[in-house]
Each structure stands twice: as C-alpha cells, then as structure tokens.
Design a protein around this motif. Structure first.
Motif, PDB file in Angstrom:
ATOM      1  N   GLY A  77      13.386-141.634  -6.016  1.00 24.00           N
ATOM      2  CA  GLY A  77      12.400-140.704  -6.559  1.00 24.00           C
ATOM      3  C   GLY A  77      11.160-141.327  -7.142  1.00 24.00           C
ATOM      4  N   LEU A  78      10.837-142.556  -6.764  1.00 26.43           N
ATOM      5  CA  LEU A  78       9.646-143.202  -7.323  1.00 26.43           C
ATOM      6  C   LEU A  78       8.379-142.422  -6.991  1.00 26.43           C
ATOM      7  CD1 LEU A  78       8.330-145.641  -8.771  1.00 26.43           C
ATOM      8  CD2 LEU A  78       8.228-146.774  -6.540  1.00 26.43           C
ATOM      9  N   PHE A  79       8.313-141.832  -5.799  1.00 25.20           N
ATOM     10  CA  PHE A  79       7.088-141.175  -5.365  1.00 25.20           C
ATOM     11  C   PHE A  79       7.051-139.681  -5.685  1.00 25.20           C
ATOM     12  CE2 PHE A  79       7.684-144.777  -2.389  1.00 25.20           C
ATOM     13  CZ  PHE A  79       6.548-145.495  -2.727  1.00 25.20           C
ATOM     14  N   ASP A  80       8.150-139.104  -6.162  1.00 27.46           N
ATOM     15  CA  ASP A  80       8.179-137.667  -6.430  1.00 27.46           C
ATOM     16  C   ASP A  80       7.117-137.224  -7.434  1.00 27.46           C
ATOM     17  OD1 ASP A  80      10.438-138.149  -4.895  1.00 27.46           O
ATOM     18  OD2 ASP A  80      11.589-136.554  -5.847  1.00 27.46           O
ATOM     19  N   PRO A  81       6.958-137.890  -8.589  1.00 28.28           N
ATOM     20  CA  PRO A  81       5.919-137.449  -9.526  1.00 28.28           C
ATOM     21  C   PRO A  81       4.514-137.576  -8.953  1.00 28.28           C
ATOM     22  CG  PRO A  81       7.519-138.878 -10.614  1.00 28.28           C
ATOM     23  CD  PRO A  81       7.779-138.984  -9.151  1.00 28.28           C
ATOM     24  N   ILE A  82       4.312-138.544  -8.087  1.00 27.74           N
ATOM     25  CA  ILE A  82       2.996-138.702  -7.468  1.00 27.74           C
ATOM     26  C   ILE A  82       2.680-137.491  -6.610  1.00 27.74           C
ATOM     27  CG2 ILE A  82       1.620-140.108  -5.887  1.00 27.74           C
ATOM     28  CD1 ILE A  82       3.262-142.518  -6.793  1.00 27.74           C
ATOM     29  N   VAL A  83       3.662-137.047  -5.834  1.00 25.43           N
ATOM     30  CA  VAL A  83       3.464-135.869  -4.987  1.00 25.43           C
ATOM     31  C   VAL A  83       3.185-134.646  -5.848  1.00 25.43           C
ATOM     32  CG1 VAL A  83       4.574-134.323  -3.340  1.00 25.43           C
ATOM     33  CG2 VAL A  83       4.881-136.792  -3.124  1.00 25.43           C
ATOM     34  N   GLY A  85       1.989-134.549  -8.877  1.00 25.48           N
ATOM     35  CA  GLY A  85       0.681-134.699  -9.520  1.00 25.48           C
ATOM     36  C   GLY A  85      -0.467-134.395  -8.578  1.00 25.48           C
ATOM     37  N   ILE A  86      -0.348-134.836  -7.330  1.00 25.21           N
ATOM     38  CA  ILE A  86      -1.407-134.573  -6.361  1.00 25.21           C
ATOM     39  C   ILE A  86      -1.530-133.082  -6.082  1.00 25.21           C
ATOM     40  CG2 ILE A  86      -2.027-134.866  -3.917  1.00 25.21           C
ATOM     41  CD1 ILE A  86      -1.018-137.750  -4.158  1.00 25.21           C
ATOM     42  N   LEU A  87      -0.404-132.391  -5.997  1.00 22.85           N
ATOM     43  CA  LEU A  87      -0.455-130.948  -5.761  1.00 22.85           C
ATOM     44  C   LEU A  87      -1.065-130.210  -6.957  1.00 22.85           C
ATOM     45  CD1 LEU A  87       2.862-130.162  -3.873  1.00 22.85           C
ATOM     46  CD2 LEU A  87       0.551-130.297  -2.976  1.00 22.85           C
ATOM     47  N   ARG A  88      -0.771-130.672  -8.159  1.00 23.53           N
ATOM     48  CA  ARG A  88      -1.400-130.054  -9.340  1.00 23.53           C
ATOM     49  C   ARG A  88      -2.904-130.297  -9.334  1.00 23.53           C
ATOM     50  NH1 ARG A  88       3.440-131.664 -12.063  1.00 23.53           N
ATOM     51  NH2 ARG A  88       2.461-133.643 -12.653  1.00 23.53           N
ATOM     52  N   PHE A  89      -3.307-131.499  -8.921  1.00 18.15           N
ATOM     53  CA  PHE A  89      -4.727-131.822  -8.846  1.00 18.15           C
ATOM     54  C   PHE A  89      -5.438-130.947  -7.813  1.00 18.15           C
ATOM     55  CE2 PHE A  89      -7.726-134.116  -6.078  1.00 18.15           C
ATOM     56  CZ  PHE A  89      -8.785-134.299  -6.952  1.00 18.15           C
ATOM     57  N   CYS A  90      -4.771-130.676  -6.707  1.00 18.58           N
ATOM     58  CA  CYS A  90      -5.411-129.945  -5.605  1.00 18.58           C
ATOM     59  C   CYS A  90      -5.775-128.527  -5.978  1.00 18.58           C
ATOM     60  CB  CYS A  90      -4.489-129.929  -4.386  1.00 18.58           C
ATOM     61  SG  CYS A  90      -4.296-131.530  -3.590  1.00 18.58           S
ATOM     62  N   GLN A  91      -4.944-127.874  -6.795  1.00 19.02           N
ATOM     63  CA  GLN A  91      -5.110-126.467  -7.096  1.00 19.02           C
ATOM     64  C   GLN A  91      -5.315-125.712  -5.780  1.00 19.02           C
ATOM     65  OE1 GLN A  91      -7.993-125.894 -10.242  1.00 19.02           O
ATOM     66  NE2 GLN A  91      -7.130-127.519 -11.481  1.00 19.02           N
ATOM     67  N   ALA A  92      -6.345-124.878  -5.683  1.00 17.30           N
ATOM     68  CA  ALA A  92      -6.631-124.188  -4.425  1.00 17.30           C
ATOM     69  C   ALA A  92      -8.053-124.479  -3.985  1.00 17.30           C
ATOM     70  CB  ALA A  92      -6.409-122.686  -4.570  1.00 17.30           C
ATOM     71  N   ASP A  93      -8.566-125.633  -4.373  1.00 15.91           N
ATOM     72  CA  ASP A  93      -9.905-126.065  -3.997  1.00 15.91           C
ATOM     73  C   ASP A  93      -9.809-126.872  -2.709  1.00 15.91           C
ATOM     74  OD1 ASP A  93     -12.387-127.187  -3.707  1.00 15.91           O
ATOM     75  OD2 ASP A  93     -12.494-128.033  -5.721  1.00 15.91           O
ATOM     76  N   PRO A  94     -10.436-126.426  -1.607  1.00 19.18           N
ATOM     77  CA  PRO A  94     -10.341-127.168  -0.356  1.00 19.18           C
ATOM     78  C   PRO A  94     -10.759-128.628  -0.465  1.00 19.18           C
ATOM     79  CG  PRO A  94     -11.244-124.985   0.052  1.00 19.18           C
ATOM     80  CD  PRO A  94     -11.137-125.147  -1.442  1.00 19.18           C
ATOM     81  N   MET A  95     -11.784-128.910  -1.255  1.00 21.33           N
ATOM     82  CA  MET A  95     -12.210-130.304  -1.399  1.00 21.33           C
ATOM     83  C   MET A  95     -11.103-131.139  -2.026  1.00 21.33           C
ATOM     84  SD  MET A  95     -13.303-132.764  -3.719  1.00 21.33           S
ATOM     85  CE  MET A  95     -14.009-131.920  -5.141  1.00 21.33           C
ATOM     86  N   ARG A  96     -10.481-130.639  -3.070  1.00 21.50           N
ATOM     87  CA  ARG A  96      -9.405-131.371  -3.733  1.00 21.50           C
ATOM     88  C   ARG A  96      -8.188-131.527  -2.820  1.00 21.50           C
ATOM     89  NH1 ARG A  96      -8.822-130.024 -10.123  1.00 21.50           N
ATOM     90  NH2 ARG A  96     -11.027-130.247 -10.711  1.00 21.50           N
ATOM     91  N   ILE A  97      -7.944-130.516  -2.015  1.00 25.20           N
ATOM     92  CA  ILE A  97      -6.788-130.577  -1.126  1.00 25.20           C
ATOM     93  C   ILE A  97      -6.971-131.677  -0.086  1.00 25.20           C
ATOM     94  CG2 ILE A  97      -5.561-129.319   0.687  1.00 25.20           C
ATOM     95  CD1 ILE A  97      -5.994-126.772  -0.988  1.00 25.20           C
ATOM     96  N   VAL A  98      -8.167-131.801   0.479  1.00 23.91           N
ATOM     97  CA  VAL A  98      -8.407-132.834   1.488  1.00 23.91           C
ATOM     98  C   VAL A  98      -8.357-134.225   0.852  1.00 23.91           C
ATOM     99  CG1 VAL A  98      -9.986-133.692   3.246  1.00 23.91           C
ATOM    100  CG2 VAL A  98      -9.775-131.242   2.877  1.00 23.91           C
ATOM    101  N   VAL A  99      -8.974-134.377  -0.312  1.00 25.80           N
ATOM    102  CA  VAL A  99      -8.903-135.669  -1.008  1.00 25.80           C
ATOM    103  C   VAL A  99      -7.461-135.979  -1.383  1.00 25.80           C
ATOM    104  CG1 VAL A  99      -9.594-136.928  -3.086  1.00 25.80           C
ATOM    105  CG2 VAL A  99     -11.278-135.554  -1.851  1.00 25.80           C
ATOM    106  N   GLY A 100      -6.727-134.965  -1.843  1.00 26.70           N
ATOM    107  CA  GLY A 100      -5.322-135.173  -2.181  1.00 26.70           C
ATOM    108  C   GLY A 100      -4.503-135.593  -0.975  1.00 26.70           C
TER     109      GLY A 100
END
Length: 484
Positions: A77-83, A85-100
C-alpha cells in the motif's frame, strides 16, 4: 562476409520478433547460435555464452530484485495514499485531472512495469474522464508519454538493455542522465497542463453532478481509491462498487489484476480493479517505514553508495522480512511476482548469447567499420546526437530488444572510431523512449487503450507528435548539459 552475416543476423532477429514468429528469448538464443555455426565458429559458442552471462549477471540481479521490491511496495500500500491524494487534487477541474494523470503515471512508473502503471492510472482516472466527458485520448497520451520518460529507470528496461548490450554499468548510464530526464518529465507536465487548459475551455469546470450524460449514471471511483468523490464542492459520497473477489480478473492476491480481466462488460459503467483497499497484503502500520526505505534506496542509488544490484538485493530482502515476517507470506509475495522476474531475467541471460556471438565472432567490428564508412566524416564526432535522433524512429518501429541488442552495439563501435564514448552513445539511445511507449510493438500500450476504450489509431494520431516533442526535449537537454 562478416559484415553481411552480422546484418543478416540482426535482420532475421528483428523480423522474427516483430512478426511474432518467435519469442524474444528464443530468438535471442537460437538465431545467434545458428549464425555462429554459419561463420564457422560453432565450437566457441559455449565460450561466448559463458563470458556473456558473467558480464550480464549483475544486470539480471538488479532487475530481479527491483521487480520484487516495487511489487512488494505496491502490495503493502505504499502508493495508495498517493492515488487518493491525486484524486482529491483533481476535483472536477479538467486541467487538474490531466495534470493528475501525468503525476500518477509518473509515480506509479517507479515499479518499472508499464502494464501495472497503466492499469492503476486508468483505474483511478477513467471514471473522472467518462463522467466529465473529457477526451480519453488525452488520458492515454499523457499516461503513455509520462511512462515513456520514466521507463528509462535502470530497472525499467531500456537502460538495462543498453548496459547489457555495451557491457556498461547501468548507474553510469542513468545517473548523469537524470537532469535531461527531469526536463523530459517537466515537458510532460507542461504538456498535461496545456491539454488540461484546452479541455477546461471546451468543458468548463464542473462538478460530477453537473456532468452531462445521456442516461443516469452511477457515480463511482475505482476500488481502493477512497470513498469520496473529491469534487471539493458537492460534499456527496461516491458509492464504491465492491466485488474484488467476484469480478473478472480479481486476483485475490493484492497484486494488480492481469490485462484484459480488469473490466466487466456493462456499457459505460465499467469498473476497473485497481488497488483493492481490503487486500490482505496491506501494511498500514509500516507505511512510513516503507516510504523511508524507498527514499533511502533511491537516494543511495543516485549517490552511488553501492552498486545498484546490491542496493535492490538488500532492499528487497529487508522489505520482505519486515512486511512479511512469516515464511509462507514471503513465499506468496515472491510467487506473486515470479512471472515478471522470470521474464525479465530470462531475457537478460538470453541476450548473453546474442551479444556474445555478435562480439566474439567479430561481426560487430566489421559492421561498425561499414557504418563508419557510411557516416559522413563531419558527422563522426557527433555520433551521440545521431544515435539520439535514430532512437526515435528505430525504437518506435522495432522493439527495445531489437534496437538495444541489434543496433546499439554497431552505433557504439562506429562512435568509438570517432572518439565518442560508449557511455554517451548509451545515454543518447534513451532519448526515444517517450515515443517508444506508444509503439504498436509494446504490449503494455494495448492494456492502456483497451482499458480506456480508445482505438489504437486514435491514440497514435494524438500521441505521436507530443511524444516526439518530449523525446527531442530529452535529447536537447542532454546536449545542453554536456551529458552526450
């Protein structure tokens, strides 16, 4: 005659593996063995192979234990929090989703396996792209290009192949390339930002509840990502659709599910088995130990405190012992990753036959002489740049095995005749990897487009231009920093 036979051996090898008439391992062994007999040196085949195996043993050890190490890190589970966190960062903003998408693909690529990277990345990001009606080729293009840059890690394949083919230390090739590869990764993030801005202008910044849809659609996040939608404004909970054990492709081992078994057939409501939050291999109490161990391992590798094979051997042994102190559990983890270990290490040892025959019979020297004669005198001192430019089309239209074991030794010999170090040639040969990961000869790319429901032709038309640009950034940065 040796020149003709050398090129004939390489051509035969390439044709057989590109047409899938033989597996790479079989072709690496049988084709050079036949040509060794053809040149009248069959009696010395054993000597060539034993010498090659001795030279390649450290590389094989590095790959074996790196695969085990990062496989265990995914399991625990080392990468689970990273995943999450990235989804929380993305929200529903297309720009954030692509960067994420770019960030997630780059981080998960640390395990060195493209198929695993694409399974986890698409599992996490696909529901967001579908719900917001974003372009799926943007997701596949960004993920493939990011993975291509990260694929140059010593345990990812190309660097190990270059080291194997030229009998060099993988760390001597990779460590000086870090600034150039960092520029390539930065270029991917800039590309993701620009594509995300374009998607934002096309769609606007939405919440999941506002996303257009022809039919009512259940909001989901992939198994193992977390329980909230991450929209930052809706406050709504997404319903996790369970069923890791019952769904097709569920492994029940905590390892990523195999390609082709990660989705069920229910139209737009496909679910992907990514990181199961209830897998028995999770070790949340040891998270910081595992994170610290990984950081220390990568730091020691960059500082060259020990040879890379030794570092990963120690790291894998320590990770297994601490996370799985009981012998049956350790055996289960090793068995879970045995297929990858066997395939990769088997490839390296099979390459000992190919490189041993190519070098021992004198074919490579004769071919290099021919190449030297064909290269204009003015270009001779710039063979590293020539190699970097050639790596783009050659690694796209042929496999890494064909390029690094068949073509790179010839380019290195040609460069040596003009005073260019084999290390520079090896580093330059990595420039084309961002493009290579979208090659039709790369099995992992079919996992990517298959899970994303994207036509391979659409993916290729969208991705190739951006991947070429990224590869040229890596090459230009290498020249600018004096690496090649």
């Amino acid at each position: 005659m040796l020149t003709i036979l050398g090129f004939a051996m390489i051509a035969t090898f390439l044709v057989l593996i590109m047409t899938k008439k033989m597996s790479p391992i079989a072709a690496l062994v049988l084709i050079p063995a036949l040509f060794c007999v053809a040149v009248g040196q069959g009696a010395r085949l054993g000597d060539y192979v034993i010498e090659g195996v001795g030279n390649l043993a450290p590389t094989a050890a590095m790959l074996m234990f790196a695969i085990v190490y990062f496989g265990v890190m995914i399991d625990v589970g080392l990468f689970d929090p990273i995943v999450r966190g990235i989804l929380r960062f993305c929200q529903a903003d297309p720009m954030r989703i692509v960067v994420g998408t770019a960030v997630l693909a780059a981080v998960v690529s640390l395990d060195g396996d493209g198929s695993t990277t694409f399974m986890i990345t698409v599992s996490a990001m696909y529901p967001l792209y579908k719900r917001l009606k974003m372009s799926l080729v943007v997701m596949t293009g960004v993920a493939a290009t990011a993975n291509g840059v990260m694929n140059t890690l010593p345990w990812g394949g190309p660097t190990a192949r270059a080291a194997t083919a030229l009998k060099l230390d993988a760390s001597e090739i990779f460590v000086p390339m870090i600034p150039a590869l960092a520029m390539g990764l930065l270029a991917v993030f800039v590309l993701a930002y620009a594509l995300g801005i374009r998607e934002r202008k096309r769609l606007g910044t939405l919440t999941l509840g506002e996303a257009p849809a022809r039919e009512p659609e259940q909001e989901t996040v992939p198994v193992g990502i977390g329980g909230t939608s991450g929209t930052g404004g809706t406050g709504r909970k997404d319903r996790l659709r369970k069923g890791a054990a019952a769904s097709p492709g569920g492994t029940g081992t905590g390892a990523p599910a195999p390609a082709g078994g990660t989705e069920d057939q229910h139209g737009d409501d496909e679910e992907f088995q990514g990181l199961d939050p209830n897998r028995p291999t999770l070790r949340p109490g040891l998270y910081w130990f595992n994170a610290g161990l990984t950081a220390a391992l990568l730091t020691a590798m960059i500082l060259e405190l020990m040879p890379i094979p030794v570092l990963f051997l120690l790291g894998a042994a320590l990770a297994l012992t601490v996370n799985f102190p009981h012998m049956p559990d350790q055996r289960a983890r090793i068995a879970a990753h045995a297929d990858n270990v066997l395939n990769v290490s088997g490839m390296v040892f099979a390459a000992a036959v190919f490189t041993g025959v190519l070098t021992g019979t004198g074919m490579v020297e004769h071919m290099a002489d021919w190449v030297v004669g064909a290269v204009p005198e003015a270009m001779g001192p710039h063979m590293a740049i020539v190699t970097g430019l050639l790596s783009l089309p050659l690694t796209y239209f042929m496999s890494n095995d064909g390029f690094y074991f068949g073509v790179l030794p010839v380019l290195a010999e040609a460069g040596a005749a003009h005073g260019v170090s084999p290390l520079e040639i090896a580093r330059a040969s990595l420039a084309g990897q961002a493009l290579h990961m979208s090659s039709p000869l790369v099995p992992a790319v079919y996992v990517l487009v298959g899970m994303a429901k994207v036509e391979f032709g659409d993916h290729t038309r969208f991705t190739v231009k951006w991947a070429v640009l990224t590869s040229l950034v890596v090459l230009a940065a290498g020249i600018l920093f004096g690496i090649m």
